[in-house]
Design a protein around this motif. Structure first.
Motif, PDB file in Angstrom:
ATOM      1  N   TYR A  94       0.818  -1.214   0.000  1.00 22.52           N
ATOM      2  CA  TYR A  94       0.000   0.000   0.000  1.00 22.52           C
ATOM      3  C   TYR A  94       0.852   1.265   0.000  1.00 22.52           C
ATOM      4  CZ  TYR A  94      -4.644  -1.829  -0.147  1.00 22.52           C
ATOM      5  OH  TYR A  94      -5.802  -2.408  -0.607  1.00 22.52           O
ATOM      6  N   MET A  95       2.016   1.193   0.599  1.00 21.32           N
ATOM      7  CA  MET A  95       2.915   2.341   0.546  1.00 21.32           C
ATOM      8  C   MET A  95       3.358   2.592  -0.895  1.00 21.32           C
ATOM      9  SD  MET A  95       6.178   3.104   3.023  1.00 21.32           S
ATOM     10  CE  MET A  95       5.159   3.164   4.497  1.00 21.32           C
ATOM     11  N   GLU A  96       3.688   1.518  -1.595  1.00 19.51           N
ATOM     12  CA  GLU A  96       4.093   1.648  -3.003  1.00 19.51           C
ATOM     13  C   GLU A  96       2.950   2.205  -3.850  1.00 19.51           C
ATOM     14  OE1 GLU A  96       6.413  -1.105  -6.205  1.00 19.51           O
ATOM     15  OE2 GLU A  96       4.578  -1.988  -5.363  1.00 19.51           O
ATOM     16  N   LYS A  97       1.753   1.678  -3.636  1.00 21.39           N
ATOM     17  CA  LYS A  97       0.599   2.141  -4.409  1.00 21.39           C
ATOM     18  C   LYS A  97       0.255   3.586  -4.060  1.00 21.39           C
ATOM     19  CE  LYS A  97      -2.824   1.600  -7.291  1.00 21.39           C
ATOM     20  NZ  LYS A  97      -2.582   1.428  -8.749  1.00 21.39           N
ATOM     21  N   ALA A  98       0.346   3.942  -2.804  1.00 16.96           N
ATOM     22  CA  ALA A  98       0.045   5.314  -2.389  1.00 16.96           C
ATOM     23  C   ALA A  98       1.018   6.300  -3.025  1.00 16.96           C
ATOM     24  CB  ALA A  98       0.092   5.428  -0.866  1.00 16.96           C
ATOM     25  N   ALA A 110       1.845  13.909   4.236  1.00 13.36           N
ATOM     26  CA  ALA A 110       2.959  13.316   4.981  1.00 13.36           C
ATOM     27  C   ALA A 110       2.899  11.803   4.838  1.00 13.36           C
ATOM     28  CB  ALA A 110       2.901  13.701   6.459  1.00 13.36           C
ATOM     29  N   VAL A 111       4.056  11.185   4.806  1.00 12.86           N
ATOM     30  CA  VAL A 111       4.151   9.729   4.876  1.00 12.86           C
ATOM     31  C   VAL A 111       4.654   9.375   6.263  1.00 12.86           C
ATOM     32  CG1 VAL A 111       5.140   7.642   3.895  1.00 12.86           C
ATOM     33  CG2 VAL A 111       4.641   9.575   2.410  1.00 12.86           C
ATOM     34  N   LEU A 112       3.916   8.557   6.958  1.00 14.90           N
ATOM     35  CA  LEU A 112       4.230   8.226   8.353  1.00 14.90           C
ATOM     36  C   LEU A 112       5.216   7.061   8.373  1.00 14.90           C
ATOM     37  CD1 LEU A 112       0.559   8.437   9.687  1.00 14.90           C
ATOM     38  CD2 LEU A 112       2.250  10.272   9.521  1.00 14.90           C
ATOM     39  N   PRO A 134      -3.220  -1.552   6.788  1.00 15.98           N
ATOM     40  CA  PRO A 134      -2.770  -0.161   6.708  1.00 15.98           C
ATOM     41  C   PRO A 134      -3.975   0.773   6.550  1.00 15.98           C
ATOM     42  CG  PRO A 134      -1.780  -1.548   4.983  1.00 15.98           C
ATOM     43  CD  PRO A 134      -2.938  -2.298   5.558  1.00 15.98           C
ATOM     44  N   PHE A 135      -3.893   1.955   7.126  1.00 11.20           N
ATOM     45  CA  PHE A 135      -4.979   2.908   6.914  1.00 11.20           C
ATOM     46  C   PHE A 135      -4.418   4.324   6.828  1.00 11.20           C
ATOM     47  CE2 PHE A 135      -4.605   2.959  11.509  1.00 11.20           C
ATOM     48  CZ  PHE A 135      -4.960   4.248  11.912  1.00 11.20           C
ATOM     49  N   SER A 136      -5.158   5.179   6.157  1.00 15.17           N
ATOM     50  CA  SER A 136      -4.760   6.567   5.947  1.00 15.17           C
ATOM     51  C   SER A 136      -5.587   7.468   6.856  1.00 15.17           C
ATOM     52  CB  SER A 136      -4.954   6.962   4.481  1.00 15.17           C
ATOM     53  OG  SER A 136      -6.245   6.582   4.019  1.00 15.17           O
ATOM     54  N   GLY A 225      -4.769   3.683  -3.425  1.00 15.88           N
ATOM     55  CA  GLY A 225      -3.611   3.840  -2.558  1.00 15.88           C
ATOM     56  C   GLY A 225      -3.876   3.625  -1.084  1.00 15.88           C
ATOM     57  N   SER A 226      -5.118   3.413  -0.712  1.00 19.42           N
ATOM     58  CA  SER A 226      -5.479   3.111   0.675  1.00 19.42           C
ATOM     59  C   SER A 226      -6.730   2.254   0.651  1.00 19.42           C
ATOM     60  CB  SER A 226      -5.725   4.395   1.475  1.00 19.42           C
ATOM     61  OG  SER A 226      -6.175   4.101   2.789  1.00 19.42           O
ATOM     62  N   ILE A 227      -6.826   1.342   1.602  1.00 17.01           N
ATOM     63  CA  ILE A 227      -8.005   0.475   1.655  1.00 17.01           C
ATOM     64  C   ILE A 227      -9.006   0.958   2.696  1.00 17.01           C
ATOM     65  CG2 ILE A 227      -7.089  -1.152   3.383  1.00 17.01           C
ATOM     66  CD1 ILE A 227      -8.306  -3.397   1.569  1.00 17.01           C
ATOM     67  N   LEU A 228      -8.545   1.820   3.614  1.00 11.18           N
ATOM     68  CA  LEU A 228      -9.398   2.327   4.680  1.00 11.18           C
ATOM     69  C   LEU A 228      -8.827   3.654   5.163  1.00 11.18           C
ATOM     70  CD1 LEU A 228     -11.803   1.669   6.642  1.00 11.18           C
ATOM     71  CD2 LEU A 228     -10.079   0.691   8.192  1.00 11.18           C
ATOM     72  N   GLY A 229      -9.707   4.629   5.393  1.00  8.63           N
ATOM     73  CA  GLY A 229      -9.231   5.923   5.834  1.00  8.63           C
ATOM     74  C   GLY A 229     -10.184   6.581   6.805  1.00  8.63           C
TER      75      GLY A 229
END
Length: 512
Positions: A94-98, A110-112, A134-136, A225-229
């Motif tokens: 997900y980091m790669e896709k984001a 920001a990237v955490l 992973p979530f945003s 780029g995220s599955i849940l936010g």
């Protein structure tokens, strides 16, 4: 005498002029440096994330990261728990896709990178409902060590001292926050652009806005780029990006989920209430997130949240519902596409066995102008505009900032001149004057409370379970939404649970 006076005064005036010029120049340089630091910080985080992904791929050449981001949340969770997918692979996928989506849409603030450290102890959270997911999070949701900028320079260089309650709870449930997403300047706009991080565009059409204020969330999730936010909603800020980007969003009742650790340019508003809620690609993901949030940890960390867990029985029930609906509320004419979508949804619901009942919101004109507009900027927008003084005003906010910043007497004069020709615009302009005294504010709160009970009395009379209504859209062109006044915030006054969906709504059950 005149010559002597001139010899003294002219140099003084010149010196004063030079001093003013130097002061302005110095302030401009401070603003430029502040903007540059924020942008460089983001670029550094993006580079670190790219290196982390590259390093992981080098060490795990056999792992197909691209396939991981295709799974729905329920399936992804099942595979992680079953051991066929590891949390580190999911996070890096997900980091790669984001990163890929951000290059196209500009949706990250920001990237955490600390999320990589969370992997070291992730096994201790294996019992969590969101283990390894992973979530945003929207920019204004506090994460320790990072700014919650709200798109204004006044909130830069002021990192959160601890995680917000929602982030803490989701971490305890095994979820991994990995990215913060973009917002409009000051959070009060249906577009997603600010002078610090720029404009986020719509993944479905790069020439359109993704919506706001949770626009970065909507764009990132819709782009894959995220599955849940997590987004926040004061006047449609979850619902509008969800509609514009074609995803699902849930705006719970205020205080259903803790608001501790959420940043804002204007706090203390009591008429139209803000809330935080999940955004995802499907309804089941929203429900899973709500189940994870409504737990003992939430109620312990914030005792003001009613300790009522998610009601799975209500969510899974298939009893027929009594659904109120309106196609036009009498204030804002929906677009033809949204009217058609509402009619088609109504037909689907009736075929599924539900009862559809016409419902009209009472006193819509008064509610919008007196409670929504005047309630949200009761001080004439003075508090909000203070945050705009340090730096430039974003083009998408120019119209709002200019009109809100006019002297009160001028607003009243414009309202008076407009009244015979454009009564709604006149009423809106007058409402931006705010209230004149604490007594007027208390009166407004009382009248808003009366309005809630009036609406709910009609709701109870018709024995309604759900209200179906059209949404804004399709997505608007850039720099248009600042000129738009909408009735979406009226439902925040009533403070009922709200959602947008892009699928057969007969499958939806939401628990209070």
């Amino acid at each position: 005498m005149d010559v002597e006076w001139t010899r003294v005064v002219v140099p003084l005036l010149c010196a004063a002029g030079v001093s003013v010029f130097l002061l302005k120049w110095t302030e401009q340089q401070k603003v430029k440096r502040k903007l540059q630091r924020a942008r460089e910080k983001r670029e550094k985080e993006l580079e670190q994330a790219e290196k982390a992904v590259s390093f992981f791929k080098t060490r795990n050449a056999g792992v197909d990261l691209s396939s991981i981001v295709t799974f729905p949340l329920a399936e992804l969770s099942k595979r992680i728990r079953g051991g066929s997918l590891q949390p580190d692979a999911v996070l890096h996928a997900y980091m790669e896709k984001a990163l890929e989506v951000n290059k196209k849409l500009n949706c990250a603030t920001a990237v955490l990178t600390e999320s990589l450290k969370q992997l070291e102890n992730i096994e201790s959270r294996k019992d969590g409902l969101l283990y390894g997911i992973p979530f945003s999070i929207k920019d204004n949701v506090d994460y320790e060590g990072y700014d919650s900028s709200c798109g204004v320079l006044t909130k830069l260089d002021d990192p959160a001292v601890k995680d917000s309650v929602v982030v803490s709870v989701l971490k305890k449930q095994g979820a991994i926050p990995f990215i913060k997403t973009n917002i409009p300047q000051g959070l009060l706009n249906y577009e997603c652009s600010n002078p610090i991080y720029g404009r986020t565009v719509n993944p479905c059409n790069l020439e359109k806005t993704c919506g706001g204020s949770s626009g970065g969330e909507g764009a990132l999730i819709a782009g894959g780029g995220s599955i849940l936010g997590l987004g926040t909603d004061l006047g449609g800020s979850i619902r509008i990006p969800a509609a514009f980007c074609g995803i699902c969003g849930l705006k719970p009742t205020n205080k259903r989920i803790s608001m501790l650790g959420l940043s804002s340019c204007v706090k203390g508003v009591k008429t139209a209430l803000s809330s935080i809620g999940p955004m995802a690609r499907d309804v089941e993901s929203l429900a899973l997130c709500m189940r994870a949030l409504l737990c003992t940890d939430m109620f312990t960390l914030d005792p003001t949240v009613p300790p009522i867990p998610f009601n799975q029985q209500v969510y899974e029930s298939y009893e027929p519902l009594r659904i109120g609906y309106y196609e036009n509320d009498g204030y804002l004419q929906p677009s033809p596409s949204m009217s058609r979508a509402l009619r088609e949804t109504k037909e689907l619901l009736e075929k599924a066995g539900h009862t559809l009942i016409p419902f009209n919101l009472p006193r819509i004109f008064t509610a919008f102008h007196e409670f929504v507009v005047r309630g949200n900027i009761a001080d004439g927008a003075g508090t909000l505009l203070k945050h705009f003084k340090e730096g430039p005003v974003d083009p998408s906010m120019q119209h709002q900032a200019s009109s809100w910043g006019l002297p009160k007497f001028m607003k009243k004069m414009i309202s008076l001149l407009l009244r015979p020709f454009y009564p709604r615009m006149a009423a809106t302009t007058h409402a931006t004057c705010g209230v004149d005294s604490p007594a007027d504010l208390w009166k407004q709160h009382k009248e808003a409370g009366d309005y809630i009970h009036e609406t709910l009395a009609e709701w109870k009379k018709l024995e309604l379970d759900v209200l179906l209504c059209p949404m804004l859209g399709p997505a608007y062109s850039f720099n248009y939404t600042g000129k738009l006044f909408s009735n979406v915030p009226i439902l925040n006054i009533i403070d009922y649970i709200l959602q947008n969906v892009q699928q057969d709504v007969s499958t939806i059950r939401v628990s209070l």
